[in-house]
Design a protein around this motif. Sequence first.
Motif, PDB file in Angstrom:
ATOM      1  N   PHE A 123       0.845  -1.196   0.000  1.00  0.00           N
ATOM      2  CA  PHE A 123       0.000   0.000   0.000  1.00  0.00           C
ATOM      3  C   PHE A 123       0.885   1.253   0.000  1.00  0.00           C
ATOM      4  N   ASP A 124       0.809   2.095   1.033  1.00  0.00           N
ATOM      5  CA  ASP A 124       1.620   3.318   1.035  1.00  0.00           C
ATOM      6  C   ASP A 124       2.791   3.237   2.013  1.00  0.00           C
ATOM      7  N   ASN A 125       3.133   2.037   2.440  1.00  0.00           N
ATOM      8  CA  ASN A 125       4.189   1.858   3.450  1.00  0.00           C
ATOM      9  C   ASN A 125       5.566   1.722   2.789  1.00  0.00           C
ATOM     10  N   TYR A 126       5.976   2.753   2.076  1.00  0.00           N
ATOM     11  CA  TYR A 126       7.294   2.818   1.420  1.00  0.00           C
ATOM     12  C   TYR A 126       7.919   4.167   1.780  1.00  0.00           C
ATOM     13  N   PRO A 127       9.125   4.215   2.313  1.00  0.00           N
ATOM     14  CA  PRO A 127       9.876   3.112   2.917  1.00  0.00           C
ATOM     15  C   PRO A 127       9.313   2.825   4.302  1.00  0.00           C
ATOM     16  N   PRO A 202       7.293   6.878  -5.132  1.00  0.00           N
ATOM     17  CA  PRO A 202       6.191   7.727  -5.589  1.00  0.00           C
ATOM     18  C   PRO A 202       5.388   8.296  -4.418  1.00  0.00           C
ATOM     19  N   PRO A 203       4.581   9.303  -4.678  1.00  0.00           N
ATOM     20  CA  PRO A 203       3.716   9.848  -3.619  1.00  0.00           C
ATOM     21  C   PRO A 203       2.661   8.838  -3.180  1.00  0.00           C
ATOM     22  N   ARG A 204       2.078   9.100  -1.999  1.00  0.00           N
ATOM     23  CA  ARG A 204       1.144   8.166  -1.376  1.00  0.00           C
ATOM     24  C   ARG A 204      -0.023   7.808  -2.294  1.00  0.00           C
ATOM     25  N   ARG A 205      -0.596   8.793  -2.940  1.00  0.00           N
ATOM     26  CA  ARG A 205      -1.757   8.526  -3.803  1.00  0.00           C
ATOM     27  C   ARG A 205      -1.402   7.544  -4.910  1.00  0.00           C
ATOM     28  N   GLU A 206      -0.254   7.723  -5.518  1.00  0.00           N
ATOM     29  CA  GLU A 206       0.165   6.827  -6.600  1.00  0.00           C
ATOM     30  C   GLU A 206       0.414   5.417  -6.073  1.00  0.00           C
ATOM     31  N   LEU A 207       0.998   5.311  -4.885  1.00  0.00           N
ATOM     32  CA  LEU A 207       1.239   3.989  -4.306  1.00  0.00           C
ATOM     33  C   LEU A 207      -0.072   3.247  -4.051  1.00  0.00           C
ATOM     34  N   LEU A 208      -1.063   3.949  -3.532  1.00  0.00           N
ATOM     35  CA  LEU A 208      -2.351   3.313  -3.254  1.00  0.00           C
ATOM     36  C   LEU A 208      -3.060   2.911  -4.541  1.00  0.00           C
ATOM     37  N   GLU A 209      -2.967   3.728  -5.567  1.00  0.00           N
ATOM     38  CA  GLU A 209      -3.557   3.374  -6.860  1.00  0.00           C
ATOM     39  C   GLU A 209      -2.881   2.138  -7.443  1.00  0.00           C
ATOM     40  N   THR A 210      -1.567   2.063  -7.281  1.00  0.00           N
ATOM     41  CA  THR A 210      -0.815   0.904  -7.757  1.00  0.00           C
ATOM     42  C   THR A 210      -1.274  -0.362  -7.045  1.00  0.00           C
ATOM     43  N   ALA A 211      -1.442  -0.267  -5.739  1.00  0.00           N
ATOM     44  CA  ALA A 211      -1.887  -1.428  -4.974  1.00  0.00           C
ATOM     45  C   ALA A 211      -3.282  -1.876  -5.405  1.00  0.00           C
ATOM     46  N   ASP A 212      -4.171  -0.942  -5.644  1.00  0.00           N
ATOM     47  CA  ASP A 212      -5.540  -1.286  -6.014  1.00  0.00           C
ATOM     48  C   ASP A 212      -5.599  -2.038  -7.338  1.00  0.00           C
ATOM     49  N   ARG A 213      -4.662  -1.754  -8.231  1.00  0.00           N
ATOM     50  CA  ARG A 213      -4.652  -2.423  -9.539  1.00  0.00           C
ATOM     51  C   ARG A 213      -4.257  -3.891  -9.434  1.00  0.00           C
ATOM     52  N   MET A 214      -3.750  -4.325  -8.295  1.00  0.00           N
ATOM     53  CA  MET A 214      -3.372  -5.730  -8.151  1.00  0.00           C
ATOM     54  C   MET A 214      -4.577  -6.658  -8.047  1.00  0.00           C
ATOM     55  N   ARG A 215      -5.766  -6.105  -7.902  1.00  0.00           N
ATOM     56  CA  ARG A 215      -6.966  -6.924  -7.779  1.00  0.00           C
ATOM     57  C   ARG A 215      -7.166  -7.851  -8.971  1.00  0.00           C
ATOM     58  N   SER A 216      -6.606  -7.492 -10.114  1.00  0.00           N
ATOM     59  CA  SER A 216      -6.799  -8.283 -11.325  1.00  0.00           C
ATOM     60  C   SER A 216      -5.978  -9.575 -11.337  1.00  0.00           C
ATOM     61  N   PHE A 217      -5.063  -9.737 -10.396  1.00  0.00           N
ATOM     62  CA  PHE A 217      -4.223 -10.933 -10.367  1.00  0.00           C
ATOM     63  C   PHE A 217      -5.041 -12.094  -9.811  1.00  0.00           C
ATOM     64  N   ASP A 218      -5.347 -13.080 -10.664  1.00  0.00           N
ATOM     65  CA  ASP A 218      -6.271 -14.142 -10.269  1.00  0.00           C
ATOM     66  C   ASP A 218      -5.566 -15.449  -9.926  1.00  0.00           C
TER      67      ASP A 218
END
Length: 286
Positions: A123-127, A202-218
């Motif tokens: 999610f946004d826990n970087y670093p 990346p900024p927090r918003r971008e990190l969270l958007e990136t994480a949300d896109r992982m939903r497609s991994f089946d």
Amino acid sequence: MPEIELSAGTIEYEDTGGDGPVVVLLHGLTIDSSVWRHVVADLRADHRCVLPTLPLGSHRRPMRPDADLSLRGLALLVGEFLERLDLREVTLVLNDWGGAQLLVSEGRAERVGRLVLTACEAFDNYPPGLPGRAIALAAKVPGGLLATMQLLRTEPMRRMPAGWGWMSKRPVPRDVMDSWFRPARTQRAIRRDLAKYTGSIPPRRELLETADRMRSFDRPVLVAWATEDRLMPREHGPRLAELFPDARLVEIEDSYTLIPEDQPEVLTRAIREFIRDTEIPPASSA
């Protein structure tokens, strides 16, 4: 140790060989593949274990000066590594560093058959936590990384929360930690590579958007989380498990982030059972 030339530079790796299921194990910042030594000692009997040393500060071969060592760049480098070795239906295992999740979020995980997220950034826990922020801050100050790596030569600093004290409940053997910290302590080019990465988050918003896109991994996902972790929030384990359509959660007690150090037998058993009990869907559905 074998080497392979990738777009960013020369990557060293270990490969136990064999015809068993392929397990690729990734390490974290200023750590190398030896963090998996106890897990591999068991898995290698019937699995092919492949362990690249990523350019995250413990690598011995500097990358090219123009290499993309951003969070995304390193994730794509992992994908390139899998492709160059022609590794397929890989069980990709992450610990501490979570950047390779971007392969999933960008739809480039066609070679990944299973994913194991072991107490890693999400999610946004970087670093993550004090150690992650300390390294990132040191990289912004001229001479800061060198001073930090020099301090990490001492046992008291290693066991402090801002050092590596919150990485594992049990002290990592001195010779192992020496090998982790030596490259960044002795080579300016390695510190350059590390600074390029730490300055790329990346900024927090971008990190969270990136994480949300992982939903497609089946494909099957195992989330192995440490109940006493000081760096990776405990709630991130269930949250990750809920993100994927085919995921299971295993919570591991008496461990901090480096579960391969604190509870290698428990983690190895969880990985082995996960691989044994799950089937990989056809490639077209990945």
